[in-house]
Design a protein around this motif. Structure first.
Motif, PDB file in Angstrom:
ATOM      1  N   GLN A  72       0.825  -1.209   0.000  1.00 59.84           N
ATOM      2  CA  GLN A  72       0.000   0.000   0.000  1.00 59.84           C
ATOM      3  C   GLN A  72       0.858   1.257   0.000  1.00 59.84           C
ATOM      4  O   GLN A  72       0.548   2.225  -0.704  1.00 59.84           O
ATOM      5  CB  GLN A  72      -0.937  -0.012   1.206  1.00 59.84           C
ATOM      6  N   LEU A  73       1.927   1.270   0.795  1.00 56.96           N
ATOM      7  CA  LEU A  73       2.814   2.427   0.825  1.00 56.96           C
ATOM      8  C   LEU A  73       3.460   2.658  -0.550  1.00 56.96           C
ATOM      9  O   LEU A  73       3.569   3.797  -1.014  1.00 56.96           O
ATOM     10  CB  LEU A  73       3.895   2.231   1.880  1.00 56.96           C
ATOM     11  N   LYS A  74       3.876   1.577  -1.175  1.00 55.91           N
ATOM     12  CA  LYS A  74       4.499   1.689  -2.492  1.00 55.91           C
ATOM     13  C   LYS A  74       3.491   2.219  -3.521  1.00 55.91           C
ATOM     14  O   LYS A  74       3.815   3.110  -4.321  1.00 55.91           O
ATOM     15  CB  LYS A  74       5.036   0.322  -2.930  1.00 55.91           C
ATOM     16  N   LYS A  75       2.285   1.671  -3.489  1.00 53.93           N
ATOM     17  CA  LYS A  75       1.249   2.105  -4.429  1.00 53.93           C
ATOM     18  C   LYS A  75       0.861   3.559  -4.182  1.00 53.93           C
ATOM     19  O   LYS A  75       0.724   4.355  -5.126  1.00 53.93           O
ATOM     20  CB  LYS A  75       0.015   1.206  -4.267  1.00 53.93           C
ATOM     21  N   LYS A  76       0.724   3.927  -2.922  1.00 52.45           N
ATOM     22  CA  LYS A  76       0.348   5.291  -2.565  1.00 52.45           C
ATOM     23  C   LYS A  76       1.418   6.277  -3.007  1.00 52.45           C
ATOM     24  O   LYS A  76       1.107   7.319  -3.611  1.00 52.45           O
ATOM     25  CB  LYS A  76       0.124   5.370  -1.054  1.00 52.45           C
ATOM     26  N   ASN A  77       2.666   5.996  -2.703  1.00 54.58           N
ATOM     27  CA  ASN A  77       3.756   6.895  -3.086  1.00 54.58           C
ATOM     28  C   ASN A  77       3.872   7.020  -4.601  1.00 54.58           C
ATOM     29  O   ASN A  77       4.155   8.101  -5.122  1.00 54.58           O
ATOM     30  CB  ASN A  77       5.077   6.397  -2.505  1.00 54.58           C
ATOM     31  N   GLN A  78       3.625   5.921  -5.287  1.00 58.88           N
ATOM     32  CA  GLN A  78       3.691   5.943  -6.749  1.00 58.88           C
ATOM     33  C   GLN A  78       2.608   6.852  -7.328  1.00 58.88           C
ATOM     34  O   GLN A  78       2.881   7.670  -8.220  1.00 58.88           O
ATOM     35  CB  GLN A  78       3.528   4.526  -7.286  1.00 58.88           C
ATOM     36  N   LEU A  79       1.383   6.736  -6.818  1.00 63.23           N
ATOM     37  CA  LEU A  79       0.279   7.551  -7.331  1.00 63.23           C
ATOM     38  C   LEU A  79       0.461   9.024  -6.973  1.00 63.23           C
ATOM     39  O   LEU A  79       0.181   9.911  -7.792  1.00 63.23           O
ATOM     40  CB  LEU A  79      -1.043   7.027  -6.777  1.00 63.23           C
ATOM     41  N   LEU A  80       0.949   9.315  -5.756  1.00 60.43           N
ATOM     42  CA  LEU A  80       1.175  10.707  -5.361  1.00 60.43           C
ATOM     43  C   LEU A  80       2.323  11.322  -6.160  1.00 60.43           C
ATOM     44  O   LEU A  80       2.254  12.498  -6.546  1.00 60.43           O
ATOM     45  CB  LEU A  80       1.474  10.782  -3.869  1.00 60.43           C
ATOM     46  N   LYS A  81       3.358  10.540  -6.406  1.00 53.92           N
ATOM     47  CA  LYS A  81       4.475  11.038  -7.210  1.00 53.92           C
ATOM     48  C   LYS A  81       4.012  11.353  -8.621  1.00 53.92           C
ATOM     49  O   LYS A  81       4.405  12.378  -9.211  1.00 53.92           O
ATOM     50  CB  LYS A  81       5.587   9.986  -7.233  1.00 53.92           C
ATOM     51  N   CYS A 136      -9.833  13.728  -8.301  1.00 51.47           N
ATOM     52  CA  CYS A 136      -9.959  12.464  -9.028  1.00 51.47           C
ATOM     53  C   CYS A 136      -8.783  11.542  -8.703  1.00 51.47           C
ATOM     54  O   CYS A 136      -8.966  10.339  -8.460  1.00 51.47           O
ATOM     55  CB  CYS A 136     -10.008  12.765 -10.529  1.00 51.47           C
ATOM     56  N   ALA A 137      -7.573  12.103  -8.654  1.00 47.60           N
ATOM     57  CA  ALA A 137      -6.381  11.303  -8.347  1.00 47.60           C
ATOM     58  C   ALA A 137      -6.412  10.806  -6.904  1.00 47.60           C
ATOM     59  O   ALA A 137      -6.037   9.655  -6.618  1.00 47.60           O
ATOM     60  CB  ALA A 137      -5.126  12.129  -8.592  1.00 47.60           C
ATOM     61  N   HIS A 138      -6.850  11.647  -5.967  1.00 51.62           N
ATOM     62  CA  HIS A 138      -6.936  11.219  -4.563  1.00 51.62           C
ATOM     63  C   HIS A 138      -7.964  10.105  -4.389  1.00 51.62           C
ATOM     64  O   HIS A 138      -7.750   9.167  -3.598  1.00 51.62           O
ATOM     65  CB  HIS A 138      -7.301  12.413  -3.682  1.00 51.62           C
ATOM     66  N   LEU A 139      -9.077  10.198  -5.091  1.00 54.23           N
ATOM     67  CA  LEU A 139     -10.066   9.120  -5.024  1.00 54.23           C
ATOM     68  C   LEU A 139      -9.497   7.822  -5.595  1.00 54.23           C
ATOM     69  O   LEU A 139      -9.731   6.731  -5.041  1.00 54.23           O
ATOM     70  CB  LEU A 139     -11.330   9.526  -5.795  1.00 54.23           C
ATOM     71  N   SER A 140      -8.736   7.924  -6.674  1.00 54.67           N
ATOM     72  CA  SER A 140      -8.100   6.734  -7.251  1.00 54.67           C
ATOM     73  C   SER A 140      -7.146   6.097  -6.250  1.00 54.67           C
ATOM     74  O   SER A 140      -7.090   4.871  -6.117  1.00 54.67           O
ATOM     75  CB  SER A 140      -7.337   7.111  -8.521  1.00 54.67           C
ATOM     76  N   ALA A 184      -9.107  10.201 -14.841  1.00 56.31           N
ATOM     77  CA  ALA A 184     -10.463   9.647 -14.846  1.00 56.31           C
ATOM     78  C   ALA A 184     -10.433   8.169 -15.218  1.00 56.31           C
ATOM     79  O   ALA A 184     -11.208   7.366 -14.672  1.00 56.31           O
ATOM     80  CB  ALA A 184     -11.341  10.432 -15.816  1.00 56.31           C
ATOM     81  N   GLU A 185      -9.530   7.812 -16.125  1.00 51.93           N
ATOM     82  CA  GLU A 185      -9.362   6.398 -16.490  1.00 51.93           C
ATOM     83  C   GLU A 185      -8.870   5.582 -15.295  1.00 51.93           C
ATOM     84  O   GLU A 185      -9.378   4.477 -15.022  1.00 51.93           O
ATOM     85  CB  GLU A 185      -8.371   6.284 -17.648  1.00 51.93           C
ATOM     86  N   ILE A 186      -7.876   6.116 -14.571  1.00 48.84           N
ATOM     87  CA  ILE A 186      -7.346   5.416 -13.398  1.00 48.84           C
ATOM     88  C   ILE A 186      -8.424   5.253 -12.335  1.00 48.84           C
ATOM     89  O   ILE A 186      -8.527   4.209 -11.675  1.00 48.84           O
ATOM     90  CB  ILE A 186      -6.128   6.165 -12.830  1.00 48.84           C
ATOM     91  N   LEU A 187      -9.240   6.302 -12.142  1.00 49.48           N
ATOM     92  CA  LEU A 187     -10.343   6.209 -11.176  1.00 49.48           C
ATOM     93  C   LEU A 187     -11.295   5.082 -11.555  1.00 49.48           C
ATOM     94  O   LEU A 187     -11.732   4.294 -10.697  1.00 49.48           O
ATOM     95  CB  LEU A 187     -11.081   7.545 -11.117  1.00 49.48           C
ATOM     96  N   LYS A 188     -11.625   4.992 -12.821  1.00 51.77           N
ATOM     97  CA  LYS A 188     -12.533   3.944 -13.278  1.00 51.77           C
ATOM     98  C   LYS A 188     -11.910   2.556 -13.104  1.00 51.77           C
ATOM     99  O   LYS A 188     -12.577   1.609 -12.653  1.00 51.77           O
ATOM    100  CB  LYS A 188     -12.889   4.184 -14.752  1.00 51.77           C
TER     101      LYS A 188
END
Length: 406
Positions: free
Chosen positions: A121-130, A219-223, A327-331
């Motif tokens: 989760q930390l890796k995924k979160k940091n990747q999306l925030l970066k 949108c990115a935070h929701l993803s 929006a694609e990532i959110l979906k």
């Protein structure tokens, strides 16, 4: 923005950039306790400047019906007029919904996960925030560079010809105009009008960028939250015939998951309710605007004009791509809940647990997404259609004005 001080910096950092940009054009958030004059003092000079600039541009563009302007001027001024119009429409959408946007941000901040995260989760979160911060930097600086070039190029070209090349050339302004006086009569008027046009357009650009940033960031935070929730579901391991205490823990875990899932679904629906009209406005205007800027590249003779129009096209494509991508990532992440549910050891759970997983899968097969007028889902396919439609409009405009281009 005291309401956001309790939230983690990683959550508030991209949002503060959005709200600060909008604050520059006097669209404030989380300012209910701010005195009236302190809240709206910028409006007393921003609104008149933008209105005067819009009226001047409208009158100038209307001359197309009398064939009093050249095709090269038309190709540059029409998209400027459309950007101004789009800015007014977007302001009309977001200003009445500022409280809803603030409420959405606060509720999302309350769900933001910082504790008890696994390494995955930390890796995924940091990747999306970066990735979000990278998008912000590219979008922000790309827009400012494109705007600065279009604003400063006429002034630099004028100074170069007048004082370096010693040519008796006409003073150039960023935009064509219709004023009740001659702004080129002397240097004082010229500089004053130049500053006025630049300020009015920058106010619109800050609003344009800020509203796009708000949609993209939420949108990115929701993803990100959906991605973390998928891992939460994978970590729930049901077992048959296990002690009552462990069964209670599993029941609590799946119950908490369903509650968080439902909250994220509601927040995504709220995001779509607030911004679906604005997304429609973006998709409607951007195709025509890029079409005329593309036409400007074709009909322009000076290298500076070609560069200005070309960079403007790229600056318009960039936010649309970033919006469609997020929006694609959110979906994908919201629908991925179904995959994560299926990948759990649901067959080791009791009948109640299996039915719960079945319900989660059924609900996730209707993915959360951002739409245009609640009709068309925004995905990367939308970006492809925008580019395709723009090319069609460009070909049509080029054929209509082919005799003037030649």
């Amino acid at each position: 923005m005291g309401e956001m001080e309790d939230f983690p910096y990683e959550f508030t950092k991209p949002l503060l950039l959005c709200f600060n940009l909008l604050k520059r054009c006097n669209i404030g958030f989380f300012d209910d306790n701010v005195p009236f004059l302190q809240k709206y003092w910028r409006s007393f000079f921003i609104v008149p400047c933008v209105l005067i600039h819009y009226i001047s541009t409208t009158i100038y563009v209307s001359r197309v019906f009398t064939s009093q302007i050249k095709i090269s001027e038309l190709a540059y001024m029409v998209p400027i007029f459309l950007i101004l119009t789009q800015g007014f429409l977007k302001a009309a959408v977001i200003i009445p919904k500022r409280d809803k946007v603030a409420s959405l941000v606060i509720n999302l901040g309350k769900l933001w996960k910082t504790d008890n995260l696994s390494d995955i989760q930390l890796k995924k979160k940091n990747q999306l925030l970066k990735r979000l911060n990278c998008f912000h930097a590219v979008f922000y600086w790309g827009s400012l560079i494109a705007t600065s070039q279009n604003m400063l190029a006429p002034l630099l070209l004028t100074l170069l010809k007048r004082f370096v090349l010693q040519q008796d050339t006409k003073l150039l302004l960023p935009f064509e105009y219709v004023y009740p006086f001659d702004p080129l009569k002397n240097w004082f008027r010229y500089i004053a009008v130049y500053i006025f046009q630049s300020f009015a357009m920058l106010s619109v650009i800050f609003h344009y960028i800020g509203t796009e940033f708000v949609i993209i960031t939420i949108c990115a935070h929701l993803s990100t939250e959906f991605a973390l929730l998928r891992e939460d579901l994978r970590q729930i391991i049901p077992r048959k015939n296990q002690p009552d205490t462990l069964m209670a823990n599993d029941d609590d875990a799946i119950r908490n998951f369903i509650q968080n899932h439902q909250k994220l679904i509601e927040l995504t629906a709220s995001l779509n309710h607030i911004f679906n009209l604005m997304v429609f406005i973006d998709m409607l205007f951007v195709t025509v605007i890029m079409c005329f800027f593309g036409l400007g590249v074709t009909v322009a003779y000076a290298a500076v004009d070609i560069a200005n129009n070309f960079i403007a096209v790229l600056a318009l494509l960039l936010p649309i791509y970033i919006l469609c991508y997020n929006a694609e990532i959110l979906k994908v992440e919201s629908s991925g809940i179904a995959d994560s549910a299926y990948e759990t050891l649901w067959y080791n759970g009791d009948t109640h647990y299996q039915k719960t997983i079945q319900f989660i899968i059924a609900r996730s097969q209707r993915p959360c997404c951002l739409t245009s007028l609640n009709y068309v889902s925004i995905t990367l396919n939308t970006f492809t259609k925008v580019v395709s439609t723009t090319w069609s409009y460009f070909s049509l405009a080029r054929s209509l004005y082919s005799d003037k281009i030649e």
